[in-house]
Design an enzyme around this catalytic site. Structure first.
Site, mmCIF file in Angstrom:
data_model
loop_
_atom_site.group_PDB
_atom_site.id
_atom_site.type_symbol
_atom_site.label_atom_id
_atom_site.label_comp_id
_atom_site.label_asym_id
_atom_site.label_seq_id
_atom_site.Cartn_x
_atom_site.Cartn_y
_atom_site.Cartn_z
ATOM 1 N N GLU A 206 -8.277 5.619 -27.631
ATOM 2 C CA GLU A 206 -9.307 5.880 -26.371
ATOM 3 C C GLU A 206 -8.411 6.182 -25.310
ATOM 4 O OE1 GLU A 206 -12.911 4.396 -26.657
ATOM 5 O OE2 GLU A 206 -13.145 6.286 -27.431
ATOM 6 N N GLU A 302 -14.274 8.588 -34.201
ATOM 7 C CA GLU A 302 -15.786 7.994 -34.234
ATOM 8 C C GLU A 302 -16.741 8.364 -33.982
ATOM 9 O OE1 GLU A 302 -14.873 4.204 -31.161
ATOM 10 O OE2 GLU A 302 -11.847 4.215 -32.022
HETATM 11 C C1 IPT Z 1 -14.957 2.896 -28.360
HETATM 12 C C2 IPT Z 1 -13.905 2.343 -29.541
HETATM 13 O O1 IPT Z 1 -13.010 2.845 -29.482
HETATM 14 C C3 IPT Z 1 -13.989 1.066 -29.715
HETATM 15 O O2 IPT Z 1 -12.913 0.553 -30.456
HETATM 16 C C4 IPT Z 1 -15.331 0.545 -30.102
HETATM 17 O O3 IPT Z 1 -15.391 -0.361 -28.614
HETATM 18 C C5 IPT Z 1 -16.835 1.281 -29.730
HETATM 19 O O4 IPT Z 1 -16.154 2.156 -28.444
HETATM 20 C C6 IPT Z 1 -17.337 0.460 -29.189
HETATM 21 O O5 IPT Z 1 -18.040 0.003 -29.863
HETATM 22 S S1 IPT Z 1 -15.024 3.364 -26.793
HETATM 23 C C7 IPT Z 1 -15.919 4.768 -26.164
HETATM 24 C C8 IPT Z 1 -17.515 3.975 -26.421
HETATM 25 C C9 IPT Z 1 -16.379 5.176 -24.755
#
Ligand code: IPT
Length: 983
Positions: A206, A302
């Protein structure tokens, strides 16, 4: 057929071909990959494989595949044996891929030191994934976020020069060290080489804030070059923070190599809103996703399958992860994930699928120990109802490869009123159609889906969704339509088997193309069948397993039609073994299936008593379950059915925790404590981003090499008889605290406020604690204990992980003595349990947490306790478990007490730091004790390091073992090494 240059270069994987993005030719080019059988489960088979993609999907060994992935962090399960358990559960429930971060801090206790042994054996994790038959998406950062300390950066990196997450040369030097170390392992497990199953590899995480700046572009270009130079030859990608188009192909320098870079993005939409449309990836799509990267498949690196809960439980109103799971339940998954599939997402990773435990000092300050996340598999490795949709969709995606290549088709008016949304997709080759129907209202809606020749009335429950298909092949027969969702198909023996699913009690209609009238037998349950218009129409109300055998009517192979309600569908296990596909029905889990000679060797779990039935290839006549031959008979369904039910899990008896012994510590608070071996805190400059108060010295712990847990300070000064107050400015993460003593007398404890929902994301907390003093003449000693909690994450690439931790400054009112400070934090990192296991408490520095520590001289006590006083007190006991060897018992430690009592406890099991309990903050009361760290067939040592602020009586209160789940079966568990105290 027009072959676009983009598609061609992706397929052949050449670097030399130029890149032509945004050209209209590629937008209208037809797919070049025929829809064939999806590639089977991957193995490290020693053969070379191709891993490519086009705009529709990944193409593995020339076959299309939807990557249906779940995120699992090996570092959140410190028991390598259990990795197999979790990964087998993923595969069994329909996932074909596991995505895993690798956390730099977990592997690196010091610059140049990299450890991939024991619980940190990344190679073993990758090998296990390959043995289980899952593809791997590897995400080694260097920055990962992930709610871990410093977002994955090692503690020592917080005390280095150079701006992290940029092309700063000092930072890049350390990054290269890390990548060299992790890639040395990664390249041994690449699917392309046949030595593992890694098919995708992520750079950074990110990374948005410098995306348009030279320092950011150069940094990403550096990572790209480095990873390629290290020999990682699978496609690379980055997870854009949202669908913003950051790091789409050709937006940065990939060293002249094109076609091996994917665009991926993350999505964590609110479960209370309408699921977002990303823009269709692929032909016929809308703007947005498709314009961000028209040549690559829709890729959600994700997608929120749950969410994390901060200290105090502010995210879920104190209800903890049960509420995360409730607000993102099975219906949420159907609504959101089916929308994703309808949007052309063909690489879909659910973050998290097994969240696990942020044990030791791994959690970022924002989260408590449990990282359950409300995921489909809970922290105790137990399947939840959230696995049901994943199971149904995952098995569908493997069974029906047409779903990997769908174009947006004409919009459909399905009526049903506002809030009912329909997506219509078509496979350009087979002309199979897919409809996703989504109801965004709370009441049931009925869709009227126009199909060739008829209108299908399909009820969609409130806030739910379903997928319908027409024209898909079920083997020798074709599905005309069904109001139930297709789930799987296979050829078994001399017949085809197809299963459809839906909610219990739903009435369904399923129509199969039949050139002539077939012979139909309802073998189990109730169904009404009628032959008209060239199709067999089967009407049934879902409940249990309904079986309809369809034979003849101009088709050679009989078809066994299975209609399963949700609960039943997760007892149906389709498993592709190397020598054939089996379908198993009955047990709570099917882990493995191996066909050898005339026997199907199956392994798996039961919880209750269960039937066992298996559809197997021709020639297989015997069934072996968990190593035992099971007498079977052939059923009218064409299966082998066990003559007796499999037994369920037996009783698990947990002992009461008694025999506690107690010892107070914090001798550091005494004036005459010998601190001569401590480091002198005399630095003038800090590498932290927090300004050092004028006059110094630097007191931040990281500058003195102490990065985790508690840190002690002792300050000597003379005189200052007129001092009225002493003020300590200190910096911690949320839940930090400071305890102070003057000349051995407690001055008091200060705690950072418990954040509310708004401020909870803020990582760094600073405060000034002022205490009245009356030192009098002579020499004095201040003793200060700071629980720092951990380093901030650096989500916005601004070196936030370098915010200071520990004391910032100490001032007096009424006097200004010169104080000379010494500092002591954690000792040398535990070589087995790793750098994040220990902080700097006296007990930790002296092995009080370890098994075998001689606590015979400690005071025997009974819990609950009722103590009052500022400081640190340890409690130890041992307990013996004798769980039946065939039983997988998942065991937790539960602490409860009057929530008004201000104390916290660090929990050590056999020396392993299993987390932090804060009695008056919560919300966590139960701590998972993973088997392997926990010896379920022997003696275990439990130690609690209790910090009390003295403002209330303190515990421990009730401390007991709790059973979080049990099954007959499980995986063999090898104990992790748990070194004992030196004697
Ligand atoms: C996303 C991250 O890439 C991941 O590592 C983790 O932190 C997740 O969020 C939340 O659990 S960041 C995104 C929500 C902006």
């Amino acid at each position: 057929m027009v072959l676009s240059r983009r598609t061609f270069s992706a397929i052949v994987g050449t670097a030399a071909l130029g890149l032509s993005l945004g050209g209209s030719a590629e937008m209208c080019a037809a797919s070049t990959v025929p829809t064939g059988p999806a590639p089977g489960p991957p193995r490290a088979d020693g053969r070379r494989h191709t891993v490519d993609f086009d705009r529709y999907s990944m193409i593995v060994d020339g076959g299309r595949i939807v990557l249906w992935s779940g995120e699992v962090h090996p570092f959140r399960l410190p028991s390598p044996s259990l990795w197999r358990d979790v990964l087998q559960k993923l595969r069994a429930h329909g996932y074909n891929t596991v995505s895993a971060y690798v956390s730099w801090n977990y592997h690196s206790p010091a610059p140049g030191a990299y450890d991939f042994t024991g619980v940190r054996d990344l190679g073993l994790f990758l090998r296990t994934a390959a043995e289980v038959g899952l593809y791997v998406i590897l995400r080694p950062g260097p920055y990962i976020n992930a709610e871990v300390d410093a977002g994955g950066f090692p503690g020592w990196l917080t005390a280095t020069q150079g701006t992290a997450r940029t092309s700063d040369p000092t930072y890049l030097k350390y990054v290269d060290e890390w990548l060299t170390a992790v890639n040395r392992i990664a390249v041994r497990h690449l699917y392309t080489a046949g030595t593992g199953t890694i098919v995708l590899y992520q750079l950074e995480n990110e990374y948005a804030d410098h995306a348009t700046e030279a320092a950011g572009r150069d940094y990403m270009a550096h990572l790209y070059r480095k990873v390629r130079a290290d020999g990682v030859d699978v496609p690379l990608f980055h997870n854009d923070k949202g669908r913003n188009g950051h790091w789409a192909p050709s937006t940065f320098d990939t060293g002249g190599e094109h076609g091996r870079w994917l665009y991926g993005f993350d999505g964590y939409p609110s479960p209370f809103r309408t699921p977002p449309d990303w823009g269709y990836f692929g032909p016929g799509g809308t703007k947005g996703g498709s314009t961000a990267s028209p040549g690559t498949p829709g890729f959600l690196a994700e997608f929120g399958g749950g969410w994390f809960d901060p200290w105090g439980g502010a995210e879920f109103d104190g209800k903890g992860y049960a509420e995360s799971r409730r607000t993102r339940d099975a219906a949420y998954e159907r609504r959101f994930y089916l929308t994703n599939l309808a949007n052309g997402i063909r690489i879909h990773n659910v973050y998290m699928t097994f969240g696990g435990t942020s044990w030791g000092w791994l959690p970022a300050p924002v989260v408590y120990t449990s990282y359950d996340y409300g995921a489909a598999l809970d922290e105790a490795r137990q399947p939840t109802a959230k696995l049901v949709p994943m199971h149904q969709l995952g098995h569908l995606l493997h069974s029906v490869p047409e779903l990997a290549e769908l174009d947006r088709a004409e919009g459909l008016d399905v009526g049903g009123g506002p809030g009912l949304r329909a997506y219509h997709l078509v496979n350009p080759t087979s002309q199979a159609h897919v409809h996703v129907l989504r109801n965004d209202t709370a009441e049931e809606r009925v869709a009227a889906v126009p199909l060739a020749g008829t209108t299908l009335r399909v009820p969609v429950p409130g806030l739910d969704a379903r997928l319908l298909a027409t024209g898909i092949s079920l083997g020798q027969r074709t599905l005309r339509h069904s109001t139930a969702q297709p789930m799987l198909r296979l050829a078994a023996g001399r017949q085809d088997v197809a299963a459809f699913t839906g909610r219990t009690g739903e009435t369904t209609e399923t129509a199969l193309e039949c050139p002539g009238k077939p012979a139909v037998t309802v073998l189990e349950g109730q169904a009404e069948c009628e032959y008209r218009g060239g199709a067999l129409h089967v009407h049934a109300r879902l409940g249990g397993l309904i079986r309809v055998l369809v034979d003849g009517g101009g088709v050679q192979r009989p078809l066994l039609l299975l209609l399963a309600d949700d609960e039943t569908s997760v007892r149906l296990w389709r498993h592709d073994a190397p020598s054939g596909t089996v379908l198993v029905y009955g047990p709570a889990l099917l882990r493995t299936a191996v066909l050898r000679d005339t026997a199907a060797h199956l392994s798996g779990d039961t919880v209750e008593e269960a039937d066992l039935e298996a559809w197997v290839p021709r020639g297989v006549t015997e069934v072996v379950w968990n190593g035992q031959r099971v007498p079977t008979h052939v059923t009218r369904s064409g299966s082998l059915r066990a003559a007796h039910r499999l037994s369920g899990a037996g009783p698990v008896r947990l002992p009461a925790l008694t025999g506690w012994r107690r010892s107070a510590e914090n001798p550091e608070s005494a004036p005459d404590f010998d601190d001569s071996a401590w480091r002198t805190a005399d630095r003038a400059a800090s590498s932290s981003t927090t300004p050092v108060p004028a006059g110094g010295p630097v007191l931040f712990a990281d500058d003195y090499g102490f990065h985790y847990g508690d840190v002690w300070y002792r300050g000597r000064f003379e005189g200052a008889a007129d001092a009225e107050t002493v003020s300590f400015s200190y910096v911690t993460g949320t839940q930090g605290l400071l305890m102070a003593w003057l000349d051995g007398r407690p001055l008091g404890t200060h705690r950072m406020p418990v954040p509310d929902k708004k401020s909870v994301r803020q990582g760094t907390w600073s405060a000034t604690a002022a205490f009245p003093v009356a030192p009098g003449k002579g020499s004095h000693v201040l003793s200060v204990l700071v629980r720092r909690m951990q380093h901030d994450q650096d989500g916005r690439a601004e070196d936030a992980h370098k915010a200071g931790r520990g004391l910032a400054s100490v001032t007096f009112k009424g006097a200004s003595p010169r104080v000379s400070w010494r500092i002591q934090g954690e000792g040398a990192p535990d070589p087995v349990r790793g750098p994040l296991n220990n902080g700097g408490l006296y007990g930790e520095r002296n092995g009080w947490h370890l098994p075998g520590f001689a606590d015979g001289g400690w005071e025997p006590v009974a819990l609950p306790r009722d103590e009052r006083g500022q400081g640190v007190v340890w409690y130890r006991t041992a307990f013996r478990l004798a769980v039946d060897p065939g039983t997988d018992a998942s065991i937790g430690l539960t602490l409860t007490d009057d929530p008004a009592r201000a104390y916290r406890a660090q929990i050590f099991l056999n020396g392993w730091n299993m987390g932090q309990y804060i009695n008056d903050v919560g919300p966590q009361h139960t701590f998972v004790l993973p088997n392997g760290v926990l010896d379920t067939h022997g003696e275990n040592t439990l130690a609690l390091a209790v910090l009390s602020d003295g403002s209330t009586p303190s515990g421990p209160g009730k401390v007991r073992l709790t059973l979080l789940g049990k099954a007959a079966g499980g995986v063999p568990v090898t104990l992790v090494d748990s070194p004992r105290a030196a004697t």
